[in-house]
Design a protein around this motif. Structure first.
Motif, PDB file in Angstrom:
ATOM      1  N   ALA A 137       7.547   6.394  -8.984  1.00  0.00           N
ATOM      2  CA  ALA A 137       8.024   5.866  -7.885  1.00  0.00           C
ATOM      3  C   ALA A 137       7.232   4.301  -7.726  1.00  0.00           C
ATOM      4  N   SER A 138       7.820   3.056  -7.278  1.00  0.00           N
ATOM      5  CA  SER A 138       7.167   1.928  -7.229  1.00  0.00           C
ATOM      6  C   SER A 138       7.762   1.199  -5.980  1.00  0.00           C
ATOM      7  N   SER A 139       7.130   0.410  -5.427  1.00  0.00           N
ATOM      8  CA  SER A 139       7.505  -0.421  -4.287  1.00  0.00           C
ATOM      9  C   SER A 139       6.726  -1.895  -4.025  1.00  0.00           C
ATOM     10  N   GLU A 140       7.616  -2.670  -3.377  1.00  0.00           N
ATOM     11  CA  GLU A 140       7.236  -3.843  -3.284  1.00  0.00           C
ATOM     12  C   GLU A 140       7.477  -4.187  -1.675  1.00  0.00           C
ATOM     13  N   ASP A 141       6.568  -4.479  -0.837  1.00  0.00           N
ATOM     14  CA  ASP A 141       7.026  -4.613   0.476  1.00  0.00           C
ATOM     15  C   ASP A 141       5.942  -5.553   1.539  1.00  0.00           C
ATOM     16  N   LYS A 199      15.125  -3.044  -1.013  1.00  0.00           N
ATOM     17  CA  LYS A 199      13.703  -2.767  -1.546  1.00  0.00           C
ATOM     18  C   LYS A 199      13.709  -1.599  -2.497  1.00  0.00           C
ATOM     19  N   ARG A 254      18.071  -5.158   3.703  1.00  0.00           N
ATOM     20  CA  ARG A 254      16.583  -5.353   3.269  1.00  0.00           C
ATOM     21  C   ARG A 254      16.108  -4.243   2.758  1.00  0.00           C
ATOM     22  N   LEU A 290       6.418  -6.571 -10.470  1.00  0.00           N
ATOM     23  CA  LEU A 290       6.261  -4.963  -9.909  1.00  0.00           C
ATOM     24  C   LEU A 290       6.391  -4.011 -11.296  1.00  0.00           C
ATOM     25  N   SER A 296      14.871  -2.518  -5.880  1.00  0.00           N
ATOM     26  CA  SER A 296      13.911  -3.374  -6.627  1.00  0.00           C
ATOM     27  C   SER A 296      12.671  -2.236  -7.102  1.00  0.00           C
ATOM     28  N   GLY A 297      12.545  -1.315  -6.346  1.00  0.00           N
ATOM     29  CA  GLY A 297      11.496  -0.179  -6.644  1.00  0.00           C
ATOM     30  C   GLY A 297      11.879   0.777  -7.495  1.00  0.00           C
ATOM     31  N   ALA A 298      13.214   0.976  -7.651  1.00  0.00           N
ATOM     32  CA  ALA A 298      13.874   2.177  -8.271  1.00  0.00           C
ATOM     33  C   ALA A 298      13.276   2.504  -9.679  1.00  0.00           C
ATOM     34  N   SER A 303      12.283   0.660   2.934  1.00  0.00           N
ATOM     35  CA  SER A 303      12.302   0.619   4.561  1.00  0.00           C
ATOM     36  C   SER A 303      12.451  -0.754   5.007  1.00  0.00           C
TER      37      SER A 303
END
Lengths: 522, 528
Positions: free
Chosen positions: A55-59, B97, B93, A156, B100-102, B81
């Motif tokens: 998993a990865s995330s940018e928020d 997200k 949005r 990321l 982009s995080g997949a 989220s």
């Protein structure tokens, strides 16, 4: 399309929000004090398992919290917190004002009830008092984040690669590692603190963190080993590590390599069979990181000492009441000094706490004598002392609690090798694992990653599933050697409060020697 | 809180929007709005205090999207989220997200489907007629004053119990001096307000639910006498909340004045509901989650279908029982909840699972070795009935990805013992009513735990409660695997227990244990 939320978004609102808190809020009936904390965090990170990306995330995270003290003859506090989003950028003053009025309504309602309760219980109600805050210097300041590589500029994909490579490195340490996982994260956090007293503080922090876990098969069962690394810096912490005085942080690959190697080594060791008597123990800096956290830092939190945490996190054996307490008493060996200092470099550093109080060093133990509690403005007022800047929350929407900062055992004079070599029969306790602490922190059992036998001043057999237990005062009074090898480590997840807040801070210490009972399996 | 209709509409629109994107293979939209209202209590008769300390709340709403994307490098999956925006812009949005995080996850199979033999697709009629969740509009409407009133009601009940106590009056001789006893009330009232809606490519019909829950926990002390008592309650209707937990705590504190120490040794004990729940939640339950089997971190590796506890011992999660306060009809993955037997009559029978881990173990070449049976032959045992998204302190949070979480854990014995029978079985021993800081000190796999006894505890003599046990003088050192194999008896009565910073409820009975390791500690505190 509304604008994007970024840490710069707060620039647009700072003036209007200050006016809201310092001027408009004063029009509310019976308002005595109001403060607003609002923050934006830009964060990214990744998770890997068994060497593969997961998993990865940018928020972003964007939220605010309000405290209002209001009433009449007697005052009380009310709070309100809320998560914010992109759409709130165009209505922020209205949203925050709604929060202020709700907190104000709660404060007034509670003040009325407090007054009624005092009337209903003539004697038992006498200790119900008006909510007061000890005075602090009202500050206006801007504090910039320290970093070399801006967390916002890190792709990321690089956080993913770091997590995956770290996980593979860990796994490569032994074919008996049956599971491995790692995570990486880096963020830039900006906090505004505004008060009706006129405080206007803008602080930013860069924070970068890594985590790894290995589960390793062994003849005596699977062994789980995990640890955290990180610092209040940018992404360079992961790529290059960081070293400055007592802070020695390896790069993430080296961190994972050592963790995997340790897991393999310990899984193969026999379980400790503890002797049924007290023994000499030499505890290393990583073990003392958790020891000072649990058995010195927590009981020094004044909210615990004043019984606020009786229902949950527990009280403190340092204080029975205002007259009967351990302040000024020798409760540890004269070799033991411990302090909490957010002004030094660490994972819990800041210039102002979440009440706007300027940070300073607070000596908890000086030469073994209990000297000072960590406090906030409310508990400082009750004790009649000056606030020392220890109130912090994990998110702006949550209420600040009294927290350790960079809380450590001070260094001594001895070479750590000498401390070991002076022991004929004893044990070397290497690395902290899991604590279980008595309710007022008067007794502890803390397990270690490794326990080595010491024979004739030399480390011998390695054991797994060991640890030490003792009554707190007895143990600290038994300390007869303190090393000069201070290390300060990150603690990323100290739980306290309702709802629970998991807070980042630093703890640490040097090598120390004392007397305790060993624990083994069971 | 936003109306349920707004969430349902947002989910429908967002699903339609996301499904229309060229690169989206499959998508799931989850919307929620929720609040955690908490009032903390801190009364001290000997130290200035506020009584009600923190009337506060946190609230949020938004969209969470899980999706898989077709890319030149293969399918990638992600989660994103967006708070405070249920519009299509917010959905865009959140989806952005997720994109982009997949990541490319070889163990990913699909988003949740009603595809197992265990789960018949609910028809629209069934879904319409589903039993209502526990929900009370009065809790949603409570407002700030109502929250404050709930806290002061607790305070009033405790002070009244203290003031009217003849025992306390006997200790001081006058009401005025009662304050010198060091009377304490701590704890809180926590109210959860939750609404959620969900739909996905595979379960396109929008499902929704709303829940309310009120948990209160109180700890009272007569500190000068070193006595401590507890009280708690779990209800979902505001009318059922009466502050009794505080009165109960005060009564229990008064009743345990005059506590004694006991020497170290192995004792026959009765664990009360709170200790049973705490040991279960912190030490046993982590090893009964399917992801822990995947990782090799359960003490029950390879033992599915085998005896792991006394025949008398059963443990299950009952998320789908509408009579229980933490009931939920659907998971936060849109799948039906239900009963998951974890240990049934001593036999390991199942694990808590979300959909990802359910699929992962089915495709794990080592799945048979990890579970002890082929996963495909154990679908009932690993069915994904527990995929929830708790936020800060509980609730159903759009910003969190699903994980395996219990709703209503229930421990049962098969012999229907009464409390009196348990006391007779123990004869001489210790009743342990409240413990603290009970952690798996040598890792989850070992089952070893340690903690301390902090109140509500008594010596048992000749099958009857005798003197109180002095709080904070005994450390427990034992092993949960040994414990569940050494039960003397399990009471038929349960009590809903409260877990710190969570909306999960454990229905725990009293359990008598044959031999339990207790260590005397902190003698120096008698002189401090």
């Amino acid at each position: 399309m509304p604008r994007r939320v970024s840490v710069e978004s707060l620039d647009r609102f700072r003036g209007n929000l200050q006016s809201l808190v310092a001027e408009k809020a004063k029009s509310l009936t019976g308002l005595r004090y109001c403060d607003l904390r609002i923050e934006i965090r830009e964060e990214k990170g990744a998770v890997a398992e068994n060497g593969a990306e997961k998993a990865s995330s940018e928020d972003y995270a964007f939220d605010f919290g309000v405290r209002v003290i209001a009433g009449g003859r007697i005052n009380a506090a009310g709070y309100f917190g809320r998560v914010l989003g992109t759409t709130d950028l165009d209505r922020l003053e209205d949203v925050v004002w709604d929060g202020i009025t709700q907190a104000h309504s709660r404060a007034r309602a509670s003040a009325r009830q407090k007054s009624q309760m005092k009337g209903r219980y003539a004697h038992l109600g006498s200790s119900l008092t008006s909510t007061e805050l000890a005075p602090v210097t009202v500050c206006q300041d801007t504090v910039l984040a320290a970093y070399t590589v801006d967390p916002r500029q890190v792709p990321l994909s690089e956080t993913v690669k770091m997590a995956v490579d770290g996980c593979k490195t860990l796994q490569s340490q032994g074919s008996n590692i049956v599971y491995s996982a790692s995570s990486t994260s880096t963020f830039l956090l900006r906090e505004l603190f505004l008060s009706s007293d006129g405080a206007d503080i803008d602080q930013s922090f860069a924070q970068t963190e890594g985590f790894a876990i290995a589960i390793c098969a062994g003849a005596n069962g699977n062994f789980e080993h995990y640890d955290f690394t990180g610092h209040q810096r940018g992404w360079e912490v992961m790529t290059d590590g960081y070293s400055n005085g007592p802070i020695i942080i390896p790069n993430f690959m080296d961190f994972c390599r050592k963790l995997g190697a340790d897991a393999v080594e310990v899984a193969a060791a026999p379980p400790l069979k503890p002797p049924d008597k007290e023994v000499t123990v030499v505890t290393n800096p990583h073990f003392n990181t958790l020891l000072v956290h649990e058995v010195v830092g927590h009981p020094s939190e004044l909210d615990r000492a004043l019984k606020y945490e009786t229902g949950y996190a527990g009280r403190s054996w340092f204080l029975k009441d205002m007259q009967d307490n351990q302040l000024g008493n020798q409760i540890a060996s004269p070799l033991v000094t411990a302090y909490s200092d957010p002004t030094i470099e660490g994972y819990g550093s800041f210039k102002y706490d979440h009440e706007g109080t300027p940070a300073r060093r607070a000596y908890i133990l000086r030469d073994g004598v209990l000297e000072e509690f960590l406090n906030n403005r409310q508990t400082a007022a009750i004790m009649g002392v000056a606030p020392n800047g220890s109130a912090r929350s994990t998110e702006a929407q949550l209420v600040p609690l009294i927290r350790m900062t960079n809380t450590i055992f001070g260094p001594g004079q001895q070479d750590p090798q000498d401390i070991i070599s002076e022991v004929q029969d004893g044990y070397y306790i290497d690395g902290h694992r899991t604590p279980s602490i008595a309710e007022s922190r008067e007794n502890f059992r803390i397990t270690a990653v490794k326990v080595y036998e010491i024979k004739n001043g030399q480390l011998g057999q390695l054991y797994r599933d060991g640890g030490i237990t003792s009554d707190s005062r007895d143990y600290f009074m038994s300390i007869d050697a303190v090393g000069n090898d201070l290390r300060v480590n990150p603690i990323p997840n100290c739980g306290k409060g309702q709802p629970m807040q998991a807070k980042r801070m630093s703890n640490g210490g040097p090598t120390m020697r004392g007397v305790a009972r060993l624990t083994g399996p069971g | 809180m936003l109306p349920l209709a707004d969430l349902r509409r947002a989910v429908k629109n967002a699903l339609s929007f996301a499904s229309a994107q060229a690169d989206v293979e499959e998508v799931e939209v989850f919307a929620s709005t929720g609040a955690n209202l908490t009032v903390r209590l801190n009364y001290t008769s000997h130290i200035p205090s506020n009584g009600v300390e923190e009337p506060k709340s946190t609230e949020s709403y938004g969209l969470g999207i899980r999706a898989s994307f077709r890319t030149p490098g293969g399918v990638r999956t992600g989660f994103g989220s967006e708070p405070t925006d249920l519009s299509l812009e917010g959905a865009a949005r959140a989806l952005g997200k997720a994109r982009s995080g997949a990541v490319s996850d070889a163990e990913y199979v699909s988003l949740p489907k009603l595809d197992s033999a265990l789960q018949a697709t609910p028809t629209p009629t069934q879904m319409k007629n589903a039993a209502p969740a526990n929900y009370d509009p009065a809790v949603v409407r409570i407002g700030g004053k109502g929250l404050v009133d709930a806290g002061w009601r607790m305070m009033d009940r405790a002070l009244d119990s203290f003031q009217s106590s003849e025992d306390l009056m006997g200790l001081t001789g006058s009401a005025e001096k009662m304050t010198e006893l060091g009377l304490i009330l701590g704890g809180d009232v926590v109210m959860f307000q939750d609404r959620m809606a969900i739909a996905s490519t595979h379960i396109p019909k929008v499902q929704s639910e709303q829940n309310t829950l009120i948990m209160s926990f109180a700890t009272a002390m007569v500190e000068s006498q070193q006595s401590k008592g507890s009280g708690w309650s779990v209800v979902s209707k505001l009318a059922d909340f009466n502050g009794e937990a505080a009165a109960e705590a005060a009564r229990n504190a008064i009743a345990s004045i005059g506590g004694q120490r006991i020497p170290s040794g192995n004792y026959k004990v009765i664990l009360g509901p709170q200790p049973v729940a705490e040991i279960l939640e912190w030490v046993l339950m982590p090893g009964l989650s399917l992801d822990m089997f995947f990782a090799g971190a359960s003490p029950f590796m390879g033992k599915l279908g085998q005896m792991v506890a006394s025949e008398d011992f059963s443990l299950y999660d009952s998320g789908g029982d509408p009579s229980l306060p933490s009931y939920k009809s659907i998971t936060d993955e849109g799948l039906p909840t239900g009963r998951t037997d974890l240990i049934r009559n001593g036999k390991l029978s199942g694990m808590l699972s979300d959909y990802y881990n359910y699929q992962r173990i089915l495709n794990d070449p080592a799945g048979r070795e990890k579970l002890g049976v082929a996963p495909a032959d154990a679908l009932q045992s690993i069915a994904p009935r527990n995929g929830f998204r708790p936020g800060n302190g509980g609730g159903r949070d759009f910003g969190a990805a699903p994980g395996a979480i219990s709703s209503n854990l229930v421990i049962e014995g098969s012999q229907g013992r009464t409390q009196e029978e348990l006391f007779r079985l123990v004869g001489d021993g210790v009743y342990i009513g409240r413990i603290w800081y009970t952690y798996p000190v040598n890792g989850i796999t070992s089952g070893d735990f340690s903690g301390t006894i902090i109140g509500d505890s008594y010596l048992i003599k000749d099958g009857k409660l005798a003197a109180p046990l002095k709080p904070n003088t005994v450390r427990m050192n034992d092993n949960v695997l040994r414990l569940i194999n050494n039960t003397l008896g399990i009471a038929s009565q349960h009590r809903a227990t409260v877990r710190w910073s969570s909306d999960q409820v454990t229905w725990a009975p009293e359990i008598a244990i044959e031999s339990f390791g207790l260590e005397e500690i902190s003698e120096y505190m008698d002189g401090v």
